[in-house]
Design a protein around this motif. Structure first.
Motif, mmCIF file in Angstrom:
data_model
loop_
_atom_site.group_PDB
_atom_site.id
_atom_site.type_symbol
_atom_site.label_atom_id
_atom_site.label_comp_id
_atom_site.label_asym_id
_atom_site.label_seq_id
_atom_site.Cartn_x
_atom_site.Cartn_y
_atom_site.Cartn_z
ATOM 1 N N THR A 1 -21.978 -7.909 -26.279
ATOM 2 C CA THR A 1 -22.015 -6.538 -26.793
ATOM 3 C C THR A 1 -21.196 -6.413 -28.069
ATOM 4 O O THR A 1 -21.638 -5.816 -29.052
ATOM 5 N N SER B 1 -27.251 3.042 -27.722
ATOM 6 C CA SER B 1 -26.444 2.433 -28.788
ATOM 7 C C SER B 1 -27.002 1.072 -29.193
ATOM 8 O O SER B 1 -26.898 0.680 -30.360
ATOM 9 N N ASN B 2 -27.620 0.334 -28.252
ATOM 10 C CA ASN B 2 -28.221 -0.960 -28.597
ATOM 11 C C ASN B 2 -29.296 -0.826 -29.669
ATOM 12 O O ASN B 2 -29.485 -1.720 -30.509
ATOM 13 N N ASP B 3 -30.031 0.295 -29.636
ATOM 14 C CA ASP B 3 -31.168 0.481 -30.547
ATOM 15 C C ASP B 3 -30.745 0.861 -31.960
ATOM 16 O O ASP B 3 -31.527 0.695 -32.907
ATOM 17 N N PHE C 1 -28.777 -0.291 -34.151
ATOM 18 C CA PHE C 1 -28.660 -1.339 -35.168
ATOM 19 C C PHE C 1 -30.018 -1.918 -35.548
ATOM 20 O O PHE C 1 -30.127 -2.708 -36.476
ATOM 21 N N ARG D 1 -24.191 -2.344 -19.996
ATOM 22 C CA ARG D 1 -25.282 -1.884 -20.862
ATOM 23 C C ARG D 1 -25.310 -0.361 -20.836
ATOM 24 O O ARG D 1 -24.780 0.258 -19.898
ATOM 25 N N LYS E 1 -21.035 -2.026 -35.417
ATOM 26 C CA LYS E 1 -20.570 -0.636 -35.498
ATOM 27 C C LYS E 1 -19.557 -0.471 -36.626
ATOM 28 O O LYS E 1 -19.649 0.462 -37.426
ATOM 29 N N ARG F 1 -24.139 -6.103 -30.593
ATOM 30 C CA ARG F 1 -24.615 -4.717 -30.475
ATOM 31 C C ARG F 1 -23.474 -3.747 -30.181
ATOM 32 O O ARG F 1 -23.671 -2.758 -29.473
ATOM 33 N N HIS G 1 -27.801 -7.797 -40.281
ATOM 34 C CA HIS G 1 -28.355 -8.750 -39.319
ATOM 35 C C HIS G 1 -28.119 -10.193 -39.749
ATOM 36 O O HIS G 1 -27.958 -11.078 -38.888
#
Length: 457
Positions: free
Chosen positions: A44, A161-163, A165, A146, A53, A48, A92
């Motif tokens: 994480t 929050s994963n999405d 980025f 998650r 962040k 992600r 990325h």
């Protein structure tokens, strides 16, 4: 060290910060170690969470700097505009680089890296999604957590929050549901990068658990930056409209339309479908792995660290738990991880740093305390005409004079709280803080110049 008849001395499930550190340290101690990760090494934090962040925070903070530059004499001829695609590409690329670093660190340490999902087949066995099975004297579960989706009609339309980025483009209008640090950090980032942001939070104030004055100042600062915060508000339902926007209905009776909705309403441990219960491991109703002070489960051969144990869900804590685990299991000493007085930073805009007791906790626990606090406009932004304010606050035991807590809302608060954390952890008194000469002109000098309490509890 003496090896067992199993394939490995240690099998680590999960390639995040905690799992990687445990694997490397155990291998350095002479253990035969394998680590399985089903997605990407780094977990994480690196892939992600913390790292992308913080890079997004940096990107989002440049807007006001252009405004300030003019006040400081710089010629900024054009209105600056943020472009997401080139930043996203560079972001990325950096995450790919960091994942490569993690893989090299593991391999150079002698850890066998398995790119597969691992599930338990018993106290000493794992089955891998590539068809292999393996046995280990010790199994360490470090699978993290998650985002958890709330339960209301249409929740599946929301982002987590994963999405964030992975967005192809920035939403023009974004609703953030939640009031914790993840919700508030993303609200600030997206606002700074040009999205129109609204927060719905069911509580009476954002950032529950932090100092009341600090979170109040942060809420004020977020509103000054154009973020609309609706408190005491939850989403009842969402649905996709024909034009692609998301229609929402909330408990305050408002109906809204947004290009995207971020659901930041909590996290859940990654224990589902891992065979933990079947192996005899005690799991709470919330899915958390139960461990003792040493990170052992009730099954002697199975241990767990990090967010999957839901003790203190912070990357540095997972790393410290990993090192304590290795010292306990492979170093021959009982080494419980220390969860007391952990400093933390919240990368909201304005930023916050905190360590130790809040004023509210002192009241709840009937601790005799003096509160030292000051709030002012810092030199840099005041000169540029911005309304930003900072807060420096101390909770001091009225009898022992020990500083029980420090709370900072300011640019660079995360950097400041690291060193304030050393002082609080060491049990320094207010007078020892004051005996340190101030560094002038800085915001941080206020930590050693507050000479009179603003109130006594």
């Amino acid at each position: 060290m003496a090896h067992t008849a199993h394939d490995y001395d240690l099998f680590v499930i999960g390639g995040g910060s905690g799992g990687v550190r445990a694997a490397r340290r155990a291998a350095a101690a002479g253990a035969r170690v394998a680590l399985a990760e089903e997605y990407r090494l780094g977990g994480t934090c690196v892939i992600r969470g913390c790292v992308p962040k913080k890079l997004m925070v940096f990107a989002s903070e440049y807007g006001p700097d252009f405004h300030d530059a003019k006040a400081f004499g710089w010629d900024v001829p054009e209105a600056p505009a943020f472009r997401w695609p080139p930043f996203r590409e560079r972001l990325h690329a950096e995450l790919d680089r960091l994942e490569g670093v993690y893989r090299r660190l593991l391999e150079d340490s002698g850890v066998e890296v398995v790119d597969a999902r691992a599930t338990l087949t018993g106290p000493n066995g794992v089955a891998l999604s590539n068809g292999r099975e393996a046995g280990a004297d010790t199994i360490l579960v470090a699978t993290g957590g998650r985002p958890a989706l709330p339960d209301f009609p249409g929740a599946e339309l929301g982002l987590t929050s994963n999405d964030m980025f992975l967005l192809e483009e920035l939403p023009r209008r974004l609703l953030v549901v939640g009031g914790g640090y993840i919700a508030c950090e993303f609200a600030g980032m997206m606002n700074g990068m040009g999205s129109e942001v609204c927060i719905y939070h069911r509580g009476a104030q954002i950032l529950r658990g932090f100092d009341d004055e600090a979170r109040g100042l942060i809420a004020e600062g977020m509103r000054d930056r154009g973020i609309d915060i609706s408190l005491g508000t939850s989403v009842l339902e969402m649905r996709r409209k024909d034009d692609g926007t998301i229609w929402t209905k909330s408990t305050n009776g408002h109906e809204g339309e947004f290009d995207a909705v971020l659901l930041a309403t909590g996290r859940t441990p990654n224990t589902e479908g891992m065979g933990l219960r079947e192996a005899g491991v005690e799991i709470t109703r919330k899915g958390t792995v139960c461990v003792d002070a040493m990170s052992r489960t009730n099954v002697p051969s199975i241990w767990a660290i990090g967010d999957v144990t839901d003790r203190v869900a912070l990357t540095p804590v997972a790393i410290r738990e990993a090192m304590a685990f290795v010292r306990t299991r492979f170093g021959g000493e009982d080494c419980p991880p220390d969860h007391d007085l952990i400093p933390s930073a919240v990368f909201t805009q304005p930023e916050m740093g905190a360590v130790g007791m809040t004023e509210e906790q002192a009241l709840e626990r009937d601790v005799p305390a003096e509160i030292y606090a000051t709030s002012f406009r810092p030199m840099r932004t005041a000169f540029a005409g911005r309304p930003d304010r900072v807060l420096m606050k101390m909770v001091v035991h009225a009898e022992t004079r020990v500083v029980l807590g420090v709370h900072i809302v300011s640019p660079g608060a995360g950097e400041m709280i690291q060193f304030a954390g050393v002082a609080v952890k060491a049990g320094l008194t207010k007078e020892q803080f004051d005996a340190t000469c101030a560094v002038h002109p800085t915001v941080a000098e206020e930590m050693v110049t507050m000479d009179a309490p603003v109130r006594t509890l």
